[in-house]
Design an enzyme around this catalytic site. Sequence first.
Site, PDB file in Angstrom:
ATOM      1  N   SER A 140       0.841  -1.191   0.000  1.00  0.00           N
ATOM      2  CA  SER A 140       0.000   0.000   0.000  1.00  0.00           C
ATOM      3  C   SER A 140       0.878   1.244   0.000  1.00  0.00           C
ATOM      4  O   SER A 140       2.080   1.185   0.334  1.00  0.00           O
ATOM      5  CB  SER A 140      -0.878  -0.004   1.257  1.00  0.00           C
ATOM      6  OG  SER A 140      -1.526   1.228   1.476  1.00  0.00           O
ATOM      7  N   TYR A 153      -2.676  -0.370  10.326  1.00  0.00           N
ATOM      8  CA  TYR A 153      -2.603  -0.621   8.892  1.00  0.00           C
ATOM      9  C   TYR A 153      -1.219  -0.256   8.351  1.00  0.00           C
ATOM     10  O   TYR A 153      -0.624  -1.022   7.581  1.00  0.00           O
ATOM     11  CB  TYR A 153      -3.686   0.180   8.177  1.00  0.00           C
ATOM     12  CG  TYR A 153      -3.885  -0.255   6.743  1.00  0.00           C
ATOM     13  CD1 TYR A 153      -4.541  -1.448   6.448  1.00  0.00           C
ATOM     14  CD2 TYR A 153      -3.414   0.522   5.689  1.00  0.00           C
ATOM     15  CE1 TYR A 153      -4.723  -1.852   5.137  1.00  0.00           C
ATOM     16  CE2 TYR A 153      -3.586   0.123   4.372  1.00  0.00           C
ATOM     17  CZ  TYR A 153      -4.248  -1.064   4.104  1.00  0.00           C
ATOM     18  OH  TYR A 153      -4.418  -1.472   2.803  1.00  0.00           O
TER      19      TYR A 153
END
Length: 293
Positions: A140, A153
């Site tokens: 990501s 995250y």
Amino acid sequence: MTRVGLEGQVAVVTGAARGVGELLARKLSARGARVALVGLEPEELKAVAGRLHGECGHWHADVTDHEAMARVATEVGERFGKVDIVVANAGVATGGPFADSDPEAWRRVIEVNLVGSAVTCRAFLPLLVESRGYYLQIASLAAITAAPMMTAYCASKSGVEAFAHSLRAEVGHKGVKVGVGYLSWTDTDMVRGADLHDVMRDLRQRLPWPSNRTYPPGPAVDRLVAGIERRSAHVYAQWWLRGMQSVRGGLPALVGLAGRREMARVESRLSGMRTGLVGAGGAADERERTERN
């Protein structure tokens, strides 16, 4: 870079019930790959399988479960005779201030995104060695630059990036190629779920362009497929992410300064913020654990 044709290749995709995983499975199948779908939602997986071209199969499994994933790898190998591609895509997310975060949800993000990726790789690596195949780890923008309100995250995606880089150095001499796929905010259930929190949505909209946009999944997944065909070490689902690599060293200081200002601005709106897993995938994960216990 030479492209490897996907016709007849066997590809495993985790987190394949929805979102990027589902669309990736469809696009790989459309190019002639035989696809093994892995995820937590059996009915959704069955529906996805029904939309694929050619031979496919679906397996209900929690990617953090070593025994379950070992069983899946064995069954996939027996069903298709080989595995050429594994895409570790399964992931969940939570958002909010760390001090008030739900410890179980925070831990679960690390377990699914980081530990689950390693469990997936451990299960399928012998098959990839046999085929001299390709492992694509979905990371990501959060691996390139951290952000406030996303501690779990960002930690998990930084972790999987480092895991993949380390693995590449270990298994390259065996003919296995390892790639990292980077995605910015993509229009999925996860991102839409995070946007239900007005503070998270507000903070994201105030990010500098182009990181404040939500991107359609189609072009992003097309880039992932092209990366798989090339067995690329790095795959960028949005064009500008490649350029972030050259400036990532200076980003923590910038994020620290901007984050301090933004968190002071929204602090009065943080009380009572739900900090569980977001989106339909997060809800599926919570149901699975509740039923198991």
